[in-house]
Design an enzyme around this catalytic site. Structure first.
Site, short mmCIF file in Angstrom:
data_model
loop_
_atom_site.label_atom_id
_atom_site.label_comp_id
_atom_site.label_asym_id
_atom_site.label_seq_id
_atom_site.Cartn_x
_atom_site.Cartn_y
_atom_site.Cartn_z
N HIS A 468 0.84 -1.20 0.00
CA HIS A 468 0.00 0.00 0.00
C HIS A 468 0.88 1.26 0.00
CE1 HIS A 468 -3.63 2.40 1.27
NE2 HIS A 468 -2.67 3.19 1.71
N GLU A 469 1.81 1.31 0.93
CA GLU A 469 2.66 2.51 1.04
C GLU A 469 3.57 2.65 -0.19
OE1 GLU A 469 1.83 4.66 3.07
OE2 GLU A 469 0.57 3.40 4.34
N HIS A 472 1.71 4.47 -2.85
CA HIS A 472 1.78 5.93 -2.70
C HIS A 472 3.13 6.44 -3.21
CE1 HIS A 472 -1.90 6.71 -0.52
NE2 HIS A 472 -1.58 5.94 0.50
N HIS A 475 3.33 6.58 -6.98
CA HIS A 475 2.55 7.72 -7.47
C HIS A 475 3.43 8.98 -7.43
CE1 HIS A 475 -1.72 9.73 -7.25
NE2 HIS A 475 -1.18 9.85 -8.43
ZN ZN Z 1 -2.82 5.25 2.08
#
Ligand code: ZN
Length: 678
Positions: A468-469, A472, A475
């Site tokens: 998940h991290e 980010h 991105h």
């Molecule tokens: Zn998040």
């Protein structure tokens, strides 16, 4: 293969940071920026991108580059000295930002550029920056009369004090209650870690036996494992009446009036800048366009998940009746019987997966995955200066071995490091005199450090967190936008920012990807099919109830800000009751004062925005469905995701980006399917 390496001089020198120097350095940078701004605004001749916006981007970026490593160290390697400096510098930055948002001359200058003939010649990212600025000036009340502006500033001060008060009340109320237990039989079924904590809690207070607290991990574990129903009820009542007029500390830290004042002020602030209500004000910076759209979305999910949740609730009732002859069952019995039901149904402990997730295999697997999807390569670069011996630095290269980005990774829990997992920016992509400055991210987790000769082994939950991290981070790092304020995660609306991170999580559940993410740390064996199947089966346990709970929070938050009417008495309790009647399948005791501890919306930044979690899940599930259709590692689909979503960052409307990738607007079907709700 040889790769160009990252240059240390482009990165912070962490070992040279002197806390005593931070305040003077930031002060002098702010002074320099203020002078620079005054010069920019006193130019004769028309404002252009190059003479107005570019200097603003540069000033912003220079300040970020200075502040980011300090703020990061404050989170991961805190010292008394650093904390003191941090708290001194933070108000300086807030004041600087307020000055900018209220600078009428600056607003006029940017508006002139927006209305000039040059505007049409600018690229999409440049136009977006100008549009965002004008929007934010208006939201900050730039066009108001002096007395209204002063009123708005006063309300802003007041609301930040009230939010702090809300959090302090909640913290004090949480800490004020403890439950002492002296009979070891009462706690014999607590998991070992929770039991140890209870003993430690008692010792620290100089008490006999065990002490249970209302800190969430302690509370939620106790409710799932305490056999004594009366104790569960006592804890449940204390927890759900925190900071209210009821319960063991009734009225002492009551948030009721604080919440009403917060709502009233938000409403007034929204109306001052010409919105009907705070929900509409909140939507001005979000992907969702209208309140109608948000409500329709949430209600549709309620309709789909409610029948499933009703069945799941019935299953617990039946199970409790069969097991203990319990009838009726109350709110404080649900976690207990749910846990027992889970054990019986799946015969599965998440701990069984740990040996299959040694850290280097997981990292290597994650890097293989993004290579398959986006063609990028990741190489460790050991010669970069870091803040702790466990920290590693990696560089990212594109298909042609050209440098693209870098990231630091700090994985293990240690003293003086903030809890949880998160990503942060260190450097943003920017073009300086024709040369690219590469983006750099911080990836921070708090996994259990390696013990002895054994490598660090992760739980599956932790693997999901890491992915998940990293989503980010990608991105931020893969952006091709050369302006920091709309590059990467910057400028992305709150309800779309979790899209690329949630997207990565799907790969942690696929057998095909687990084959290179997971390998037993001793034997190298793949995750056995049987274990994989148990993990998948357990994934959707009580999925309907979990979904409804989130929807109840989201609807309550949104309607509270949308329907607020200053004349109404007890707006919070009344609306909570209405939403529960419409959504919940579980009867909630009359004394439950959930709202008084809902800090996301009263103490944090989620007001009229709690729906964002679900909103982004629709995007991530539907985007992932495209991969399911074309092959989950399909390079062409990966390239489309890279160029339409990751590379464009906040430079365009996320709906436009989504449609460019998917060929149509998102639907909720994929989210329902992935949640086990059809
Ligand atoms: Zn998040």
């Amino acid at each position: 293969m040889s790769y160009p390496s990252f240059q240390q001089k482009k990165l912070p020198y962490f070992n040279d940071i002197q806390p005593s120097q931070i305040e003077p350095q930031i002060q002098s940078l702010l002074t320099k920026n203020r002078q620079k701004l005054a010069e920019v605004l006193s130019q004769t001749g028309p404002y252009t991108w190059d003479n107005l916006m570019l200097p603003l981007e540069d000033m912003h970026d220079e300040l970020n580059n200075k502040w980011a490593p300090l703020s990061h160290l404050h989170s991961v390697l805190e010292t008394e000295e650093l904390r003191e400096v941090y708290n001194k510098v933070l108000p300086l930055l807030t004041q600087y930002n307020t000055e900018l948002s209220q600078n009428e001359k600056l607003f006029q200058a940017i508006s002139t550029l927006a209305n000039s003939s040059e505007f049409a010649q600018l690229n999409a990212a440049q136009q977006k920056i100008i549009q965002n600025d004008i929007r934010d000036f208006k939201l900050a009340g730039i066009h108001l009369s002096a007395d209204k502006k002063a009123r708005l500033a006063m309300l802003q001060q007041k609301i930040s004090q009230l939010a702090t008060k809300f959090s302090e009340n909640l913290l004090d109320a949480t800490q004020a209650f403890t439950l002492q237990i002296t009979d070891p039989n009462e706690v014999k079924n607590l998991p070992p870690q929770a039991l140890e904590l209870a003993i430690e809690n008692a010792k620290r207070r100089g008490l006999e036996g065990y002490v249970l607290t209302l800190d969430y991990p302690s509370y939620s574990t106790a409710l799932r494992f305490l056999d004594n129903r009366a104790l569960r009820k006592q804890l449940y009542e204390a927890y759900t009446t925190r900071a209210s007029e009821l319960g063991p500390n009734a009225g002492q830290w009551d948030n009721t009036v604080v919440m009403e004042e917060i709502l009233q002020i938000r409403h007034e602030m929204a109306q001052l800048v010409e919105f009907d209500n705070y929900a509409d004000y909140s939507l001005a910076t979000k992907m969702a366009k209208t309140a109608e759209e948000v409500l329709t979305f949430l209600n549709e999910l309620v309709i789909k998940s409610k029948p499933i949740a009703e069945q799941e609730y019935q299953d617990i009732i039946n199970f409790a009746k069969k097991l203990d002859g319990l009838d009726p069952i109350y709110a404080w019995d649900l976690p207990y019987y749910s846990e027992k039901l889970r054990e019986q149904e799946f015969d599965f402990s998440p701990e069984a997966l740990r040996p299959y997730f040694p850290i280097d295999t997981v990292l290597g697997g994650m890097f293989t995955l993004v290579n398959k999807l986006y063609g990028i390569h990741i190489q460790e670069q050991p010669n970069i200066e870091v803040w702790h011996k466990d920290v590693r630095f990696f560089a990212i290269y594109d298909e042609h071995n050209a440098l693209r980005a870098g990231f630091y990774i700090d994985l293990y829990a240690r003293p003086h490091k903030r809890d949880g997992a998160w990503m942060d920016e260190c450097r943003s992509r920017r073009r300086m005199n024709g040369e690219i400055e590469y983006p750099v991210a911080f990836l921070t987790c708090n996994f259990m450090p390696p013990l002895g000769d054994q490598p660090a082994l992760l739980t599956h939950d932790e693997v999901v967190t890491l992915f998940h991290e990293f989503g980010h981070c990608l991105h931020h790092m893969l952006t091709q936008i050369d302006y920091p304020t709309v590059g990467g995660i910057n400028g992305v609306p709150w309800d779309a920012v979790e899209f690329p991170s949630q997207f990565m999580e799907y790969y942690c559940w696929e057998k095909e990807s687990l084959d290179f993410i997971a390998a037993h740390y001793q034997t190298g064996a793949h995750l056995p099919d049987e274990l994989y199947q148990k993990m998948i089966d357990a994934k959707h346990f009580q999925t309907g109830l979990q979904m409804l709970r989130q929807l109840e929070f989201a609807l309550f938050d949104f309607r509270l800000h949308l329907e607020y009417n200053p004349e109404q008495i007890h707006p919070v309790a009344t609306l909570l009751q209405t939403v529960r009647e419409a959504v919940s399948v579980i009867p909630v005791p009359e004394f439950n004062r959930f709202a008084n501890s809902f800090s996301h919306i009263f103490g944090g930044g989620y007001a009229a925005g709690y729906y964002s979690y679900k909103w982004a899940e629709v995007l991530s599930a539907d985007a992932y469905a495209q991969f399911e259709e074309n092959g989950i590692f399909d390079r062409v689909t990966g390239q489309a995701f890279l160029s339409n979503i990751l590379e464009v960052g906040g430079s365009r409307d996320p709906m436009v980006s989504f449609v460019a990738f998917r060929g149509r607007k998102p639907t909720i079907d994929a989210l329902l399917r992935h949640s086990g709700i059809n």
